[in-house]
Design a protein around this motif. Structure first.
Motif, PDB file in Angstrom:
ATOM      1  N   TYR A  66     -57.322  29.418  19.797  1.00  0.00           N
ATOM      2  CA  TYR A  66     -56.191  28.338  19.776  1.00  0.00           C
ATOM      3  C   TYR A  66     -56.623  27.358  18.715  1.00  0.00           C
ATOM      4  O   TYR A  66     -57.476  27.182  18.256  1.00  0.00           O
ATOM      5  N   PHE A  67     -55.221  27.092  18.088  1.00  0.00           N
ATOM      6  CA  PHE A  67     -55.272  26.087  17.020  1.00  0.00           C
ATOM      7  C   PHE A  67     -54.383  24.777  17.062  1.00  0.00           C
ATOM      8  O   PHE A  67     -53.374  24.746  17.767  1.00  0.00           O
ATOM      9  N   TRP A  68     -55.056  23.469  16.976  1.00  0.00           N
ATOM     10  CA  TRP A  68     -54.612  22.304  17.027  1.00  0.00           C
ATOM     11  C   TRP A  68     -53.907  21.843  15.683  1.00  0.00           C
ATOM     12  O   TRP A  68     -54.829  22.083  14.543  1.00  0.00           O
ATOM     13  N   ILE A  69     -52.720  21.564  15.663  1.00  0.00           N
ATOM     14  CA  ILE A  69     -52.153  21.189  14.072  1.00  0.00           C
ATOM     15  C   ILE A  69     -51.699  20.000  14.185  1.00  0.00           C
ATOM     16  O   ILE A  69     -51.080  19.473  15.417  1.00  0.00           O
ATOM     17  N   ARG A  70     -51.799  19.244  13.174  1.00  0.00           N
ATOM     18  CA  ARG A  70     -51.357  17.836  12.999  1.00  0.00           C
ATOM     19  C   ARG A  70     -50.697  17.622  11.749  1.00  0.00           C
ATOM     20  O   ARG A  70     -51.145  18.151  10.602  1.00  0.00           O
ATOM     21  N   PHE A  71     -49.797  16.929  11.584  1.00  0.00           N
ATOM     22  CA  PHE A  71     -49.292  16.503  10.394  1.00  0.00           C
ATOM     23  C   PHE A  71     -48.185  14.967  10.556  1.00  0.00           C
ATOM     24  O   PHE A  71     -48.163  14.784  11.517  1.00  0.00           O
ATOM     25  N   SER A  72     -48.025  14.487   9.504  1.00  0.00           N
ATOM     26  CA  SER A  72     -47.240  13.305   9.449  1.00  0.00           C
ATOM     27  C   SER A  72     -45.867  13.414   8.599  1.00  0.00           C
ATOM     28  O   SER A  72     -45.989  13.917   7.598  1.00  0.00           O
ATOM     29  N   ILE A  73     -44.748  12.899   9.225  1.00  0.00           N
ATOM     30  CA  ILE A  73     -43.733  12.824   8.577  1.00  0.00           C
ATOM     31  C   ILE A  73     -43.342  11.331   8.354  1.00  0.00           C
ATOM     32  O   ILE A  73     -43.265  10.332   9.595  1.00  0.00           O
ATOM     33  N   HIS A  74     -42.832  10.720   7.257  1.00  0.00           N
ATOM     34  CA  HIS A  74     -42.337   9.432   7.019  1.00  0.00           C
ATOM     35  C   HIS A  74     -40.900   9.448   6.446  1.00  0.00           C
ATOM     36  O   HIS A  74     -40.834   9.839   5.576  1.00  0.00           O
ATOM     37  N   ASN A  75     -40.212   9.080   7.473  1.00  0.00           N
ATOM     38  CA  ASN A  75     -38.753   8.937   7.032  1.00  0.00           C
ATOM     39  C   ASN A  75     -38.456   7.749   6.401  1.00  0.00           C
ATOM     40  O   ASN A  75     -38.126   6.717   7.040  1.00  0.00           O
ATOM     41  N   LYS A  76     -38.176   7.727   5.059  1.00  0.00           N
ATOM     42  CA  LYS A  76     -37.845   6.291   4.198  1.00  0.00           C
ATOM     43  C   LYS A  76     -36.255   6.390   4.157  1.00  0.00           C
ATOM     44  O   LYS A  76     -35.824   5.508   3.379  1.00  0.00           O
ATOM     45  N   SER A  77     -35.482   7.147   4.553  1.00  0.00           N
ATOM     46  CA  SER A  77     -33.930   7.089   4.631  1.00  0.00           C
ATOM     47  C   SER A  77     -33.465   6.343   5.688  1.00  0.00           C
ATOM     48  O   SER A  77     -34.325   6.001   6.486  1.00  0.00           O
ATOM     49  N   SER A  78     -32.302   5.691   5.589  1.00  0.00           N
ATOM     50  CA  SER A  78     -31.675   5.236   6.563  1.00  0.00           C
ATOM     51  C   SER A  78     -30.941   5.750   7.694  1.00  0.00           C
ATOM     52  O   SER A  78     -30.786   5.349   8.607  1.00  0.00           O
TER      53      SER A  78
END
Length: 85
Positions: A66-78
């Motif tokens: 099994y694989f745990w995956i993580r990532f980040s998204i930063h929404n700079k739009s309005s």
């Protein structure tokens, strides 16, 4: 909070950016769980076990892990955006 789990590469969405599909593999960290026994509380405390992908694609071949995956998204739009993972 983005500082809670430091991830080297963050997908940043700029104002008026248009996209239909993004390859998230270059933004991901992972933990392999060979026996499928790691729970959510444990995975949140395993900061030192997260590994960076060394190849561009997320491909672990055929295995029973099994694989745990993580990532980040930063929404700079309005604008809010809808995402499907």
């Amino acid at each position: 909070d983005m500082n809670e789990h430091p991830i080297e590469k963050v997908l940043v969405i700029q104002e008026n950016e248009q996209f239909e599909q993004v390859d998230l593999s270059k933004y991901c960290d992972y933990i392999e769980d060979p026996n499928g026994v790691i729970g959510l509380n444990e995975i949140q405390s395993e900061e030192n076990k997260w590994q960076k992908k060394t190849k561009h694609k997320m491909n672990f071949g055929f295995n029973n892990s099994y694989f745990w995956i993580r990532f980040s998204i930063h929404n700079k739009s309005s604008e809010n955006f809808r995402s499907i993972f």
